[in-house]
Design an enzyme around this catalytic site. Structure first.
Site, PDB file in Angstrom:
ATOM      1  N   GLU A  48       0.836  -1.197   0.000  1.00  0.00           N
ATOM      2  CA  GLU A  48       0.000   0.000   0.000  1.00  0.00           C
ATOM      3  C   GLU A  48       0.874   1.251   0.000  1.00  0.00           C
ATOM      4  O   GLU A  48       1.836   1.360   0.769  1.00  0.00           O
ATOM      5  CB  GLU A  48      -0.906   0.011   1.235  1.00  0.00           C
ATOM      6  CG  GLU A  48      -1.848   1.212   1.271  1.00  0.00           C
ATOM      7  CD  GLU A  48      -2.720   1.248   2.518  1.00  0.00           C
ATOM      8  OE1 GLU A  48      -3.928   1.476   2.379  1.00  0.00           O
ATOM      9  OE2 GLU A  48      -2.196   1.043   3.621  1.00  0.00           O
ATOM     10  N   LYS A 132      -8.872   3.359  -2.690  1.00  0.00           N
ATOM     11  CA  LYS A 132      -9.377   2.840  -1.422  1.00  0.00           C
ATOM     12  C   LYS A 132     -10.725   3.482  -1.133  1.00  0.00           C
ATOM     13  O   LYS A 132     -10.878   4.709  -1.187  1.00  0.00           O
ATOM     14  CB  LYS A 132      -8.377   3.136  -0.309  1.00  0.00           C
ATOM     15  CG  LYS A 132      -8.656   2.437   1.004  1.00  0.00           C
ATOM     16  CD  LYS A 132      -7.486   2.639   1.964  1.00  0.00           C
ATOM     17  CE  LYS A 132      -7.678   1.864   3.262  1.00  0.00           C
ATOM     18  NZ  LYS A 132      -6.515   2.041   4.170  1.00  0.00           N
ATOM     19  N   CYS A 167      -5.153  -2.675   2.803  1.00  0.00           N
ATOM     20  CA  CYS A 167      -5.077  -2.578   4.252  1.00  0.00           C
ATOM     21  C   CYS A 167      -6.400  -2.935   4.926  1.00  0.00           C
ATOM     22  O   CYS A 167      -6.924  -4.020   4.756  1.00  0.00           O
ATOM     23  CB  CYS A 167      -4.602  -1.171   4.611  1.00  0.00           C
ATOM     24  SG  CYS A 167      -3.936  -0.972   6.270  1.00  0.00           S
TER      25      CYS A 167
END
Length: 338
Positions: A48, A132, A167
């Site tokens: 990430e 995200k 994540c």
């Protein structure tokens, strides 16, 4: 004659970026892509926000401190824009190497940043640029949000049905189910590092978050590639400007992993402070065996009891439209007849 299931080698990155150095990190990314290709990998997965590194400064002090230390401006300036020479360089490297790459980056778009994963095909083409869906906690001081179109799985020749999340998106049950329901076969679970607030924030540590990757593999009956960055001592030295801050962030924190659809570990892990690539040979035929036991969006579901509402329409900030011309104005535009 039975179905031919793709079999190929995957590579997972465990490495530190050159923090807040866009050009340096792009060059390191390219070296890792080339190394993976030289070792026969057909797919490589990056952590990430690997480019230009995760914004650790948001967890170390106040927003005013981060601005005053110049981290906010530097992070913005070193984030990666899609139409940039650095992005062109990355696409060219992927094309030369002939593999599929899932990059992790801070994407700069206008005046905003997004936690992004770019999926690039072996011809260097962009499969998708996903963001995200909801940045986590302090990340919302840096990044904007994605939308439902970012929960997508992509059917790729020779690779299978490929998807990615970042994540703690792996702690969102409904987002995960949206991916499972698209029959995902290979999933990239990108993580930043597991050395923040250790040991007094257990939820941020390797044990919990590697478990999230492993559970995703079993729940989704898919292969999970879990790249994880390391924190370099140079990053710690720059961020920890008071003695007490050395308790907040530590060098190392790399716990990259690869899991099979039965939850088994497929690659020998590196030491937490070691940089390198993890490799595994995967056989998508194993997915049918796993789903025979429990297909979460198929025979093991109960849509009469619970089901998911999923809006995958892109959330456009601006919709362009034209008003109809009123009658009087329209009459003035008509040419007179003779």
């Amino acid at each position: 004659m039975g179905i031919e299931h793709p079999k190929y080698k995957v590579a997972v990155v465990q490495a530190a970026p050159l923090w807040l150095d866009l050009d340096g990190t792009v060059d390191k990314t390219i070296r890792l892509i080339e190394e993976a290709a030289e070792n026969g990998a057909k797919l490589i997965a990056f952590p990430e926000a690997f480019i230009p590194g995760y914004p650790w400064h948001i967890w170390m002090d106040s927003p005013a401190w981060a601005i005053g230390r110049g981290f906010v401006q530097r992070y913005f300036d070193n984030s990666l824009a899609y139409d940039s020479p650095q992005a062109d360089k990355l696409r060219s490297a992927v094309r030369r190497s002939g593999l599929t790459a899932v990059l992790g980056l801070s994407e700069r778009d206008g005046g905003s940043l997004y936690l992004a994963q770019w999926l690039l095909g072996p011809d260097g083409e962009t499969i998708v640029r996903r963001r995200k869906l909801r940045p986590t906690h302090a990340e919302r001081t840096v990044y904007g949000e994605g939308d439902g179109s970012d929960l997508a799985v992509h059917d790729r020749p020779g690779i299978g049905r490929l998807g990615a999340l970042c994540c703690w998106e792996h702690l969102q049950p409904l987002s995960k189910y949206a991916m499972y329901a698209q029959n995902e076969q290979v999933h990239v679970a990108a993580w930043p590092s597991f050395s923040l607030y250790d040991p007094f924030a257990f939820a941020l540590g390797a044990e919990v978050n590697n478990a999230a990757s492993r559970v995703y593999a079993v729940e989704g009956s898919c292969f999970v590639l879990a790249p994880c960055a390391t924190v370099s001592q140079a990053m710690v030295d720059e961020l920890c400007d008071r003695p007490d801050k050395h308790a907040l962030l530590h060098a190392g924190g790399g716990f990259a992993a690869i899991y099979g659809p039965d939850g088994s570990s497929l690659a020998e892990k590196l030491a937490p402070d070691q940089e390198g690539l993890l490799y595994a040979d995967i056989d998508l035929g194993a997915i049918g065996v796993a789903k025979n036991a429990a297909d979460p969006a198929g025979h093991y579901s109960r849509p009469d009891v619970t089901r998911l509402l999923f809006n995958k329409t892109p959330a456009r900030r601006v919709e362009h439209f034209s008003l109809p011309v009123d009658g009087e104005a329209a009459a003035e535009t008509v040419a007179p007849t003779s």
